[in-house]
Design an enzyme around this catalytic site. Structure first.
Site, PDB file in Angstrom:
ATOM      1  N   ASP A 133       1.337   3.688  58.453  1.00 29.40           N
ATOM      2  CA  ASP A 133       1.307   2.912  57.218  1.00 29.40           C
ATOM      3  C   ASP A 133       0.694   3.821  56.155  1.00 29.40           C
ATOM      4  OD1 ASP A 133       1.286   0.449  55.570  1.00 29.40           O
ATOM      5  OD2 ASP A 133      -0.886   0.727  55.704  1.00 29.40           O
TER       6      ASP A 133
ATOM      7  N   ASP B  29      -1.898  -4.860  59.238  1.00 29.38           N
ATOM      8  CA  ASP B  29      -0.784  -4.330  60.010  1.00 29.38           C
ATOM      9  C   ASP B  29      -0.765  -4.863  61.435  1.00 29.38           C
ATOM     10  OD1 ASP B  29       0.061  -2.614  57.876  1.00 29.38           O
ATOM     11  OD2 ASP B  29      -1.627  -1.319  58.345  1.00 29.38           O
TER      12      ASP B  29
ATOM     13  N   ASP C 294      -4.374  -0.282  59.697  1.00 27.97           N
ATOM     14  CA  ASP C 294      -5.789  -0.643  59.584  1.00 27.97           C
ATOM     15  C   ASP C 294      -6.210  -1.730  60.557  1.00 27.97           C
ATOM     16  OD1 ASP C 294      -4.757  -2.976  58.556  1.00 27.97           O
ATOM     17  OD2 ASP C 294      -5.366  -2.599  56.494  1.00 27.97           O
TER      18      ASP C 294
END
Length: 720
Positions: A394, A597, A593
């Site tokens: 991400d 997510d 994190d």
């Protein structure tokens, strides 16, 4: 099936008669002796050493009188009188003391196995040594009952039964020492927490045991002292060394409102900390719990070993009986010699090494990972991480800091850069928008004096407008400028260059004239480029996932060296992207994190939660990285490869040992003119194999995370 973490055997949870709980994790044991070792390791270790010395001493005396004494006195009579007592009677007394005092733990383990209706390692040891003792006892007191033959040596096996127990106990002592060293890292983690804490109650301070702390207590931590438990700084400023928990090499500045982790060291100033987590909820306790859970977890490769091992004990008993019957009834060798093969097979086939193969390596690997700030929640994730083919990052908050900052200020009129920043920051003063906060922070960095805006108006999706002093200032995007009929044509070349570099451009118009441009971007983490490079060196494809537009995403990807980008992805759709990558037949890890997510982390083969701070047990990832350093993703993969390699080595040697030596114990060498394997040497070999497997695992203790010096933080990357 649950693993007995003491001996390595697997037991059915529903049938296991012994269980214990520690830090919220339940453990199951195959016997009472394993349970006692778990609960009282030091006392059990002391007793084990005493029983080992006792058994080896009496076994050695038995060896002397059974084998050496007749040769010393020059007699061919093996059952000669010694001080008026037949030698066999003396040997019987010595061997019986060893059999039922030194070997009591094996009988106790066998009893527990019978209650649980499943065989364990103690079953083989007890069966083998008891067979030797019973046979020798019958020969001593009723010599005509069993077939007897002169074989050029004694017809009793009191020495074998006694020394077998002594050597197996000695092997257990060696395993205890090695495993104790292997788990030293866990004990060191537990020892990090201070025993006392200083609590401020009103105007007075009192020292209390850490166990008595409650959430909400105000703790005083002076320079050089350890933070007792997790908390939030209520007052003070200091640099805190968190390396013992997170592995960070440099102290971290802490001020009011910042979180501190229990066991970290206060370096400089006095801190007053409000306790937020105590006891089993602290980060340190959670880390230890995760390490212990990883040790008792199962891996795919271990499941195969377990399936084989479940048939192992009955197969060994069958081989032992078969070899005895074949030699005695078919080959026609003397009963006493055939009996040697039965005892040797039972002893040498004890699957201690097989049971220790996985937990020994996992113990070292998990503990070393914890020391480096890498928590692997189970053996399954460990083995999957070794075979990863794709790692999905991400972008915001993972590859980037997740905090926009001003990267460029351009003037287009008569105003200076400082004046452009002053006017823009004054308009955004008090703003809660991330881009506005970034501009205000830039104003503070440049120490410009801000004015209070008048007539502030926020235009959603466009920007903001307000009067600063005598000037009307507008701050926003191109659409806002078009609506206000502000000419942006002179700035287009510069705007295009900034946007192609992945930056968000904000136009500053004063009294209807374009006076400046402000570029804002989410800054890359200094470790991002090295992390991608390290993963590529491991032949892992790296993918970046982001909700940003394609141009911005590509700009970030170029900076970190990522070729494959999936942009314009809504948070709810991240899990779908991960699923699509898995459909390509690849083993996929998702790095995020751990909160926003969580669905994507859970849907991946290996979820890696990075920079997870103190809530390590709540993360959705199978691997939790305590530090906010993306290079630890590659280090976690590297550690998994090393650990799984050790597990495979251990399992290979454990299986090879049994497969190779059982035929020897069954008498295969005798067929070609060699000797029958003495049960004493079978016991020595069995103990040596377990120690070898455990010491091979200890070589993992030399693993150190790959060190790559962090680069200076890049000036900019892309907008959040």
């Amino acid at each position: 099936m649950a693993k007995d973490i003491i001996c390595g055997m697997y037991v059915e949870e529903a049938k296991a008669p012994f269980a214990a709980e520690r830090r919220g994790t339940k453990y199951y044991f195959c016997s009472e002796s394993c349970l006692i070792t778990f609960r009282l390791p030091e006392r059990e270790y002391r007793n084990l050493k005493i029983m080992t010395a006792f058994s080896l001493t009496l076994g050695s005396v038995t060896l002397f009188f059974e084998y050496l004494y007749p040769k010393i006195v020059g007699s061919d009579e093996w059952n000669m009188p010694i001080a008026g007592i037949r030698m066999y009677y003396l040997l019987f007394v010595l061997a019986t003391l060893v059999q039922f005092i030194g070997g009591y733990r094996f009988y106790r383990g066998t009893r527990d196995a019978i209650v649980a209706k499943q065989a364990n390692m103690d079953s083989l040891i007890a069966t083998g040594t008891t067979a030797a003792w019973v046979y020798s006892t019958i020969v001593t007191f009723a010599p005509g009952v069993l077939p007897s033959v002169t074989t050029g040596g004694p017809e009793v096996y009191f020495t074998e039964s006694g020394l077998i127990i002594g050597f197996i106990l000695l092997g257990n002592v060696m395993e205890h020492i090695v495993k104790g060293r292997a788990s030293e890292a866990i004990r060191q983690l537990l020892d990090l927490q201070p025993k006392k804490a200083r609590v401020q109650d009103g105007g007075a301070e009192r020292e209390v045991p850490v166990e008595e702390l409650k959430v909400g207590d105000l703790l005083v931590v002076r320079p050089g002292e350890k933070v007792p438990v997790d908390g939030v700084v209520a007052e003070g400023y200091s640099a805190v060394d968190q390396s013992v928990v997170t592995g960070e090499s440099l102290p971290v500045e802490k001020r009011a409102g910042d979180e501190v982790i229990g066991a970290s060291v206060n370096k400089t100033g006095l801190l007053k900390v409000r306790a937020t987590k105590v006891g089993a909820d602290t980060t340190l306790s959670q880390i230890v719990k995760l390490v212990e859970e990883a040790i008792v977890s199962n891996t795919p490769i271990q499941r195969l070993a377990d399936k084989v091992a479940s048939y192992f004990v009955p197969a060994v008993i069958a081989v032992a009986l078969g070899s005895f019957l074949a030699w005695y009834y078919i080959a026609g060798i003397p009963f006493a010699m055939a009996f040697v093969t039965l005892v040797s097979v039972l002893i040498i086939a004890c699957p201690c090494a097989l049971g220790l193969a996985t937990p020994a390596a996992l113990m070292i690997g998990a503990a070393k990972g914890a020391q480096a700030g890498i928590l692997i929640k189970s053996g399954e994730f460990l083995e999957k991480a070794k075979n990863l083919e794709v790692v999905v990052f991400d972008k915001t908050g993972t590859l980037t800091k997740g905090e926009p900052s001003v990267t460029d200020v351009a003037t287009l009129g008569a105003l200076s850069e400082l004046e452009v920043v002053r006017l823009a920051a004054s308009v955004e003063k008090g703003s809660e928008h991330p881009l506005g906060e970034a501009i205000v922070r830039r104003g503070a960095e440049l120490a410009v004096a801000l004015s209070d805006p008048q007539g502030f108006e926020a235009l959603p999706g466009l920007g903001v407008e307000a009067r600063v002093g005598a000037q009307q200032v507008a701050l926003g995007n191109r659409k806002m400028m078009e609506q206000m009929r502000v000419d942006t044509a002179p700035s287009e070349a510069r705007v295009r260059a900034l946007e192609e570099d992945g930056k968000t451009v904000m136009f500053v118009a004063v009294d209807g004239r374009l006076e400046g441009l402000i570029g804002v971007a989410d800054t890359l983490k200094g470790s991002a480029v090295e992390a991608v490079s390290m993963l590529k060196a491991l032949n892992i494809e790296v993918v970046m996932l982001t909700g940003d537009n394609e141009r911005t995403a590509r700009a970030v990807a170029r900076k970190v060296g990522i070729e494959r980008v999936v942009a314009d992805v809504l948070p709810a759709d991240k899990a779908k992207v991960v699923a699509s990558l898995k459909k390509e037949g690849k083993l996929v890890a998702m790095v995020g994190d751990g909160i926003n997510d969580a669905p994507a982390l859970a849907s991946s083969d290996v979820g890696i939660a990075i920079g997870s701070g103190t809530d390590v047990a709540k993360e959705a990832g199978g691997i939790v990285l305590l530090r906010d350093d993306v290079r630890d993703v590659a280090r976690a993969v590297e550690l998994s490869k090393r650990t799984v390699a050790k597990i495979r080595q251990n399992l290979f040697w454990a299986f090879a040992y049994n497969v190779g030596l059982i035929p020897v114990a069954a008498g295969i060498l005798y067929v070609f003119g060699g000797p029958l394997l003495n049960p004493i040497f079978a016991a020595i070999a069995m103990a040596a194999s377990s120690t070898t497997v455990t010491m091979n695992s200890m070589l993992l203790g030399r693993w150190k995370p790959t060190t790559v010096p962090a680069r200076a933080e890049p000036r900019a990357a892309a907008s959040a």
